[in-house]
Scaffold this active site. Sequence first.
Site, PDB file in Angstrom:
ATOM      1  N   ASN A 269       0.812  -1.217   0.000  1.00 34.35           N
ATOM      2  CA  ASN A 269       0.000   0.000   0.000  1.00 34.35           C
ATOM      3  C   ASN A 269       0.846   1.268   0.000  1.00 34.35           C
ATOM      4  O   ASN A 269       0.323   2.366   0.175  1.00 34.35           O
ATOM      5  CB  ASN A 269      -0.941   0.009   1.198  1.00 34.35           C
ATOM      6  N   HIS A 271       2.951   2.448   2.172  1.00 36.63           N
ATOM      7  CA  HIS A 271       3.174   3.116   3.455  1.00 36.63           C
ATOM      8  C   HIS A 271       3.758   2.093   4.433  1.00 36.63           C
ATOM      9  O   HIS A 271       3.863   0.908   4.118  1.00 36.63           O
ATOM     10  CB  HIS A 271       1.884   3.752   3.994  1.00 36.63           C
ATOM     11  N   CYS A 306       1.961   6.413   7.882  1.00 35.49           N
ATOM     12  CA  CYS A 306       3.349   6.863   7.960  1.00 35.49           C
ATOM     13  C   CYS A 306       4.025   6.524   6.634  1.00 35.49           C
ATOM     14  O   CYS A 306       3.963   5.388   6.169  1.00 35.49           O
ATOM     15  CB  CYS A 306       4.067   6.177   9.126  1.00 35.49           C
TER      16      CYS A 306
END
Length: 374
Positions: A269, A271, A306
Amino acid sequence: MLKLCSCSVTDQIQASVQCRFPGSPGPFAFRRRSPVSVSCSPLSRLKLTPVQAVLSSQQKEVVEVVKSGSGSLADLLRLGSLAEDGLSYNEKYIVRCYEVGINKTATIETLANLLQEVGSNHAQSLGFSTDGFATTPTMRKMHLIWVTARMHIEIYKYPAWSDVVEIETWCQSEGRIGTRRDWILKDAATGELIGRATGKWVMMNQDTRRLQKVSDDVREEHLIFCPREPRLAFPEKNNRSLKKIIKLEDPAQNSRLGLTPRRADLDMNHHVNYVTYIGWVLESMPQEIIDTHELQSITLDYRRECLQDDVVDSLTSLEPIDGTETVSEHNGTNGSTAAREDADCPKFLHLLRVSCDGQEINRGRTEWRKKPAR
């Protein structure tokens, strides 16, 4: 126990083609797979160390898979299968030496990765995407992905190197905004319950990175594989998985500043994968607790994704008692029973934040117990 030789994957495939598979052929898809023994010819034994394996099909099917290069050989060799009703999935895993930590048992990150793996294998067995985490046809068409919103894990006994862990998982709807998945972990040799976990996921647009409600089309694609009645890994009233996590405020008692994601921490994804957050949370734990205790439960609320360029601070403090005093302050007063119990089984609050502007990435809560005598 399953034992594998150190030969190459190619040699193992060639050996499996030469092997004799007892039993009659049967349907290939969505059957409970019965273990069968493998006996190899003398020719294969000249080239390979004898292998004992658990396979899920017959020689003809293995040959066809090898020739086609379809990639479904993993399904043949994987020690997992759907339940007879198709509403849950069960798989066994061997704990490898590199998955064991200083306590000579599997780390919490190892077990979290196994939860992620068995959940993904469950989705694949249902025909969902292999290039994303359980994305349905409608989700792929609309560029939607699942992202973790909350995770709760309890471990009652940590498996050691070469132990076999059996994990059962199932998914179900979670209101209008997401879905949930539950897991049960057992010692495959004894059937002993060694852990439970539950998690919640919400939907995000992969292009805009904004959350999105689960559409009826996506919900219908999932619901046919969900239990008809709610089934919870934690059915107990007021269990730990339901506990609200209060935000940890400065000044924290312990901190580890300037943590940066590695390239290997990023997942499909794009991240930081949710398991990495567990390691970051534990980085700011007091060393004296790490030396004398082991993690009993962890709950994480994911507030913000993040990315690779983010720099992260990890903060940790003892959880307040009665909403006021900290454990350390309480221990220094009258030595009450509650204080002594919290000293043996301390509870901590955690916060992960962006270093430059203090944005909250993740808040967490952990409970610890004294290490067992070994």
